[in-house]
Enzyme design. Sequence first.
Site, mmCIF file in Angstrom:
data_model
loop_
_atom_site.group_PDB
_atom_site.id
_atom_site.type_symbol
_atom_site.label_atom_id
_atom_site.label_comp_id
_atom_site.label_asym_id
_atom_site.label_seq_id
_atom_site.Cartn_x
_atom_site.Cartn_y
_atom_site.Cartn_z
ATOM 1 N N GLY A 160 56.787 51.717 44.862
ATOM 2 C CA GLY A 160 57.018 53.067 45.363
ATOM 3 C C GLY A 160 58.049 53.099 46.480
ATOM 4 O O GLY A 160 58.882 54.012 46.549
ATOM 5 N N THR A 161 58.009 52.115 47.349
ATOM 6 C CA THR A 161 58.948 52.086 48.483
ATOM 7 C C THR A 161 60.388 52.026 47.973
ATOM 8 O O THR A 161 61.256 52.781 48.423
ATOM 9 C CB THR A 161 58.635 50.869 49.383
ATOM 10 N N ASN B 121 48.928 60.737 50.946
ATOM 11 C CA ASN B 121 48.087 59.549 50.827
ATOM 12 C C ASN B 121 46.950 59.520 51.847
ATOM 13 O O ASN B 121 45.915 58.916 51.609
ATOM 14 C CB ASN B 121 48.941 58.283 50.972
ATOM 15 N N GLN C 135 50.613 58.924 44.697
ATOM 16 C CA GLN C 135 49.154 59.074 44.750
ATOM 17 C C GLN C 135 48.593 59.950 43.633
ATOM 18 O O GLN C 135 47.379 60.151 43.561
ATOM 19 C CB GLN C 135 48.739 59.662 46.115
ATOM 20 N N SER D 221 54.227 54.246 41.685
ATOM 21 C CA SER D 221 53.925 52.864 42.036
ATOM 22 C C SER D 221 52.765 52.392 41.166
ATOM 23 O O SER D 221 51.729 53.061 41.088
ATOM 24 C CB SER D 221 53.535 52.793 43.522
ATOM 25 N N ALA D 222 52.932 51.226 40.533
ATOM 26 C CA ALA D 222 51.915 50.759 39.580
ATOM 27 C C ALA D 222 50.575 50.447 40.237
ATOM 28 O O ALA D 222 49.516 50.734 39.686
ATOM 29 C CB ALA D 222 52.428 49.520 38.848
ATOM 30 N N HIS D 223 50.617 49.863 41.459
ATOM 31 C CA HIS D 223 49.342 49.358 42.008
ATOM 32 C C HIS D 223 48.401 50.458 42.473
ATOM 33 O O HIS D 223 47.225 50.198 42.736
ATOM 34 C CB HIS D 223 49.588 48.320 43.113
ATOM 35 N N THR E 155 67.164 40.796 37.205
ATOM 36 C CA THR E 155 66.334 40.517 36.033
ATOM 37 C C THR E 155 64.972 41.169 36.216
ATOM 38 O O THR E 155 64.349 41.061 37.274
ATOM 39 C CB THR E 155 66.189 38.988 35.839
ATOM 40 N N CYS F 37 46.959 51.328 64.775
ATOM 41 C CA CYS F 37 46.900 50.636 66.053
ATOM 42 C C CYS F 37 48.206 49.878 66.235
ATOM 43 O O CYS F 37 48.540 49.008 65.439
ATOM 44 C CB CYS F 37 45.737 49.642 66.028
HETATM 45 N N1 PLP Z 1 54.369 56.635 48.777
HETATM 46 C C1 PLP Z 1 53.071 56.858 49.021
HETATM 47 C C2 PLP Z 1 52.574 58.273 49.107
HETATM 48 C C3 PLP Z 1 52.186 55.793 49.186
HETATM 49 O O1 PLP Z 1 50.893 56.025 49.441
HETATM 50 C C4 PLP Z 1 52.706 54.472 49.116
HETATM 51 C C5 PLP Z 1 51.820 53.291 49.331
HETATM 52 O O2 PLP Z 1 51.159 53.183 50.333
HETATM 53 C C6 PLP Z 1 54.067 54.292 48.838
HETATM 54 C C7 PLP Z 1 54.865 55.397 48.679
HETATM 55 C C8 PLP Z 1 54.673 52.921 48.730
HETATM 56 O O3 PLP Z 1 54.396 52.335 47.485
HETATM 57 P P1 PLP Z 1 54.508 50.735 47.297
HETATM 58 O O4 PLP Z 1 53.318 50.147 47.984
HETATM 59 O O5 PLP Z 1 54.488 50.526 45.814
HETATM 60 O O6 PLP Z 1 55.800 50.315 47.897
#
Ligand code: PLP
Length: 382
Positions: free
Chosen positions: A71-72, A149, A177, A197-199, A235, A322
Site C-alpha cells: 500500500g505504501t 484505518n 482498509q 495492500s494484500a496483507h 522482477t 509513543c
Molecule cells: N494505507 C492505509 C490506510 C493503511 O492502513 C496502510 C497500512 O497500515 C497502508 C496504507 C500501507 O500499506 P502497506 O503496509 O502495504 O505498505
Amino acid sequence: MNQRSYLDYNATAPLRPEVREAICGALDLYGNPSSVHEEGRAARAAIEAARISVAELLGAAPEDVIFTSGGTEANALALAARGGQAWHCYLSAVEHPSVLTGGRFYRETTTLIPVTKEGVVDLAVLARELEKHHVGGWRPFVSLMVANNETGTIQPVAEAAAIVHGAGGLLHSDAVQAPGRLPLDMAELGVDMLSLSAHKMGGPKGAGALVLKAGVSVEPLLKGGGQERRRRAGTENVAGIVGFGIAAELAAADLAKADAIGALRDVLEEGALAIAPDAVIVSGSVDRLPNTSCIAVPGAKAETLVIGLDLAGVSVSAGSACSSGKVEASHVLSAMGLPPELAQGAIRVSLGIGTSSHDIERFLGAFGELIKRLKQSPRAAA
Ligand code: PLP
C-alpha cells in the site's frame, strides 16, 4: 477455542490458508516472468491470473492494475510527479502517513483539507479550495481514502470525485482498509487511481497494487526494466502476487460476512460502554467500516490498556503513538479535534473473518478488569 484473540485486523490480517497454499505452489514457479521460455511463461501466467482477480475485485480492467510492494508504494506511485503542467495536491488531514508525506509534491504545493469532529472530510472546504486554485491555473490532485484505518470512518469519495472532476482534477483513493468490508467499484467511486495492500485482506505482506481508471497514466517511481507496462520496473514478486490474487478473490466473497462482523463489533461496543459508560466510541455516529472500533477511555493511557489486554491474550492497537517517550495523540484523532486527554486513552479494536463471539467475550472480560483497576487506582492504571 484459541488461546489468544487477535483483534488487530486493521494492522494486518492473518494469512488465509488458501493464500498460503497458493504461495507455496508459486514459490516453485522459478522462471523470470519476463523470459520467453516455458518456465518464464508459467510465472507470467500466474501473475496475469492474479491481475484478473485483483481487477475483478474493483470492476477494473486487468491492464490497469500495477503491482507494487504494498500500500505504501501504491500511494507513493499515485503521488509521484506528474509532468506537463502545474499541479496542486490536496490531502484529507486523516490520510495514512504514506499519503500525508505528499509523495513528490512540495510542501508549498500541498494543502490539507480538514475533517469534521466525526472524521469525515469537509467537502465544502475542498470545493472552495479547488475553486481558488483552479482559477489560479493549477490542476488539482486530490487524495481521499475510502475508509480510515484508525477509526473506520468512511469518506464520501464519490461526492468528492464529482467536485474534483468538476475542477478538472484527478482523484486518488487509498482503499487499503476496504476490501472484504465494503463493496468496491472503481466506476461507482469515480476515482482515477486506487491503492490496495494484500496483507490487509489475508494476503502476504509486501504485495499491493495501484489500480488506474482506463486512460489515466502515472510516472514510474522505479525505472529500469519494462515490467508492469513500463510503470513499475523490477522482477515481479511472483509468489506474493499470486497470494494477493487469491486474497482478492476471498475478499470479494467475504463481503457476505461483513454484516455478521458488524454485529459482533456492535456487541463489543455495547459491552465496552456498559463497563465504562464515560468512554467514547470515536466516529460512532457516522458510517464506519463494520469491523473497526476506536474506543477512547477518559483517564486511561492507551499503552496501559494495550499491554493489559495483551497479557490477557487479546491483541489490539493504541490509537495514539509513543514517540521519544512521550505519548502523542494520533494525527487522525488530533485532526478530529478529540481532546488530548481523551485521545491518549484511545484503543483501536479491529475484527475480521476469524473473529468469534468468544473473542468478544474475552475482550470484554479483560477490558472490564482493566477498567476496574483504573477506577480503584487511577494513577496506577493510567
Ligand atoms: N494505507 C492505509 C490506510 C493503511 O492502513 C496502510 C497500512 O497500515 C497502508 C496504507 C500501507 O500499506 P502497506 O503496509 O502495504 O505498505
